[in-house]
Design a protein around this motif. Sequence first.
Motif, PDB file in Angstrom:
ATOM      1  N   UNK A  32       0.848  -1.188   0.000  1.00 21.10           N
ATOM      2  CA  UNK A  32       0.000   0.000   0.000  1.00 21.10           C
ATOM      3  C   UNK A  32       0.885   1.241   0.000  1.00 21.10           C
ATOM      4  N   UNK A  33       0.576   2.179  -0.889  1.00 18.96           N
ATOM      5  CA  UNK A  33       1.375   3.398  -0.998  1.00 18.96           C
ATOM      6  C   UNK A  33       0.900   4.468  -0.018  1.00 18.96           C
ATOM      7  N   UNK A  34       1.793   4.857   0.905  1.00 20.16           N
ATOM      8  CA  UNK A  34       1.462   5.935   1.844  1.00 20.16           C
ATOM      9  C   UNK A  34       1.256   7.252   1.104  1.00 20.16           C
ATOM     10  N   UNK A  35       2.029   7.448   0.021  1.00 24.80           N
ATOM     11  CA  UNK A  35       1.912   8.686  -0.765  1.00 24.80           C
ATOM     12  C   UNK A  35       0.487   8.830  -1.304  1.00 24.80           C
ATOM     13  N   UNK A  36      -0.039   7.754  -1.878  1.00 24.36           N
ATOM     14  CA  UNK A  36      -1.403   7.798  -2.403  1.00 24.36           C
ATOM     15  C   UNK A  36      -2.402   8.072  -1.285  1.00 24.36           C
ATOM     16  N   UNK A 135       1.107   7.035  -7.407  1.00 18.37           N
ATOM     17  CA  UNK A 135       2.112   6.394  -6.554  1.00 18.37           C
ATOM     18  C   UNK A 135       1.765   4.931  -6.246  1.00 18.37           C
ATOM     19  N   UNK A 136       0.449   4.644  -6.068  1.00 23.17           N
ATOM     20  CA  UNK A 136       0.016   3.270  -5.794  1.00 23.17           C
ATOM     21  C   UNK A 136       0.285   2.351  -6.996  1.00 23.17           C
ATOM     22  N   UNK A 137      -0.004   2.834  -8.194  1.00 23.20           N
ATOM     23  CA  UNK A 137       0.218   2.025  -9.394  1.00 23.20           C
ATOM     24  C   UNK A 137       1.708   1.788  -9.623  1.00 23.20           C
ATOM     25  N   UNK A 220      -9.718  10.575 -17.010  1.00 21.94           N
ATOM     26  CA  UNK A 220      -8.292  10.253 -16.986  1.00 21.94           C
ATOM     27  C   UNK A 220      -8.004   9.245 -15.888  1.00 21.94           C
ATOM     28  N   UNK A 221      -8.588   9.496 -14.729  1.00 23.22           N
ATOM     29  CA  UNK A 221      -8.348   8.611 -13.607  1.00 23.22           C
ATOM     30  C   UNK A 221      -8.777   7.181 -13.932  1.00 23.22           C
ATOM     31  N   UNK A 222      -9.908   7.069 -14.607  1.00 24.97           N
ATOM     32  CA  UNK A 222     -10.383   5.742 -14.959  1.00 24.97           C
ATOM     33  C   UNK A 222      -9.466   5.098 -15.991  1.00 24.97           C
ATOM     34  N   UNK A 223      -8.939   5.916 -16.892  1.00 25.63           N
ATOM     35  CA  UNK A 223      -8.019   5.387 -17.895  1.00 25.63           C
ATOM     36  C   UNK A 223      -6.772   4.799 -17.239  1.00 25.63           C
ATOM     37  N   UNK A 224      -6.309   5.446 -16.171  1.00 17.98           N
ATOM     38  CA  UNK A 224      -5.121   4.957 -15.475  1.00 17.98           C
ATOM     39  C   UNK A 224      -5.329   3.537 -14.964  1.00 17.98           C
ATOM     40  N   UNK A 225      -6.574   3.211 -14.672  1.00 21.59           N
ATOM     41  CA  UNK A 225      -6.863   1.886 -14.148  1.00 21.59           C
ATOM     42  C   UNK A 225      -6.933   0.828 -15.248  1.00 21.59           C
ATOM     43  N   UNK A 226      -7.085   1.265 -16.496  1.00 18.62           N
ATOM     44  CA  UNK A 226      -7.334   0.319 -17.569  1.00 18.62           C
ATOM     45  C   UNK A 226      -6.266  -0.773 -17.613  1.00 18.62           C
ATOM     46  N   UNK A 227      -5.014  -0.347 -17.449  1.00 18.88           N
ATOM     47  CA  UNK A 227      -3.891  -1.261 -17.483  1.00 18.88           C
ATOM     48  C   UNK A 227      -3.999  -2.293 -16.359  1.00 18.88           C
ATOM     49  N   UNK A 228      -4.276  -1.781 -15.155  1.00 15.26           N
ATOM     50  CA  UNK A 228      -4.399  -2.643 -13.991  1.00 15.26           C
ATOM     51  C   UNK A 228      -5.543  -3.645 -14.169  1.00 15.26           C
ATOM     52  N   UNK A 229      -6.673  -3.145 -14.640  1.00 20.53           N
ATOM     53  CA  UNK A 229      -7.840  -3.996 -14.840  1.00 20.53           C
ATOM     54  C   UNK A 229      -7.533  -5.164 -15.765  1.00 20.53           C
ATOM     55  N   UNK A 230      -6.767  -4.889 -16.786  1.00 21.37           N
ATOM     56  CA  UNK A 230      -6.405  -5.907 -17.755  1.00 21.37           C
ATOM     57  C   UNK A 230      -5.720  -7.084 -17.059  1.00 21.37           C
ATOM     58  N   UNK A 231      -4.725  -6.797 -16.199  1.00 25.10           N
ATOM     59  CA  UNK A 231      -3.992  -7.857 -15.507  1.00 25.10           C
ATOM     60  C   UNK A 231      -4.837  -8.502 -14.419  1.00 25.10           C
ATOM     61  N   UNK A 232      -5.660  -7.675 -13.772  1.00 23.27           N
ATOM     62  CA  UNK A 232      -6.505  -8.193 -12.692  1.00 23.27           C
ATOM     63  C   UNK A 232      -7.466  -9.234 -13.240  1.00 23.27           C
TER      64      UNK A 232
END
Lengths: 246, 10
Positions: A32-36, A135-137, A220-232
């Motif tokens: 877990x990222x403290x920065x995020x 930071x979390x990603x 934009x925020x949702x787009x950032x998740x697209x990559x993560x979602x793919x692997x998840x």
Amino acid sequence: MNVFRLAGDMTHLISVLVLLLKIHTIKSCAGVSLKTQELYALVFSTRYLDIFTDFTSLYNTVMKLIFLGSSFSIVWYMRHHKLVQRSYDKDHDTFRHQFLVLPCLILALLIHEQFTFKEVMWTFSIYLEAVAILPQLVLLQRTRNIDNLTGQYVFFLGAYRSLYILNWIYRYFTEPHYVHWISTTSMFCVVLFCFGFTIFKWYLISVLLLTLSAWMSGFVQTLLYADFFYYYINSWKNNVKLTLQA
Amino acid sequence: SSKQPGHDEL
């Protein structure tokens, strides 16, 4: 309130509860990222400045208190709780958050609906929320091995963003004065999706996109998740442990 | 300021 907004709020709430559960019961914040988390605490404190002055509904006030309370308690746990802070991956969580906060602040001072303190702070929180997950990603990419709860936390956060977009589209059609940028943004999204950028290119593009409007930042925020979602979804389909490719 | 669009969201 429409069903997308409610479902979005609920997945947002679940994501926070998942994280609190992990920290509170397992006494671990590994991955877990403290920065995020600090950025989210800043997002909520600047957005909810109206909590005691403008009353919308009991639901709104209670949810605001929950998000404020949970974000600050997560930061407190990660910084000060003896057991929890031991599992914090300090060496990998090196994202400089001032590089996110300053541009968002400048942008909010330049692009806003009304030049009042509360309104500029609200706009700042919208811009900052869009990039607060970075930071979390980055931490997820660096540590590679992601435990179930951390994966689920990011998954539910992403689900919340997607549902909020559906909520905006719904409100756009039902409340005529609601959104102006939505058609432009969705066009951008389609183009960007077609190119299939990775997380870091997303970041550069998102900084560009942020200059266009406050509504854009949600996308934009949702787009950032697209990559993560793919692997998840891949790891879930193939029933293997979640890892991210560089 | 709460009359601005989106301010009733979280």
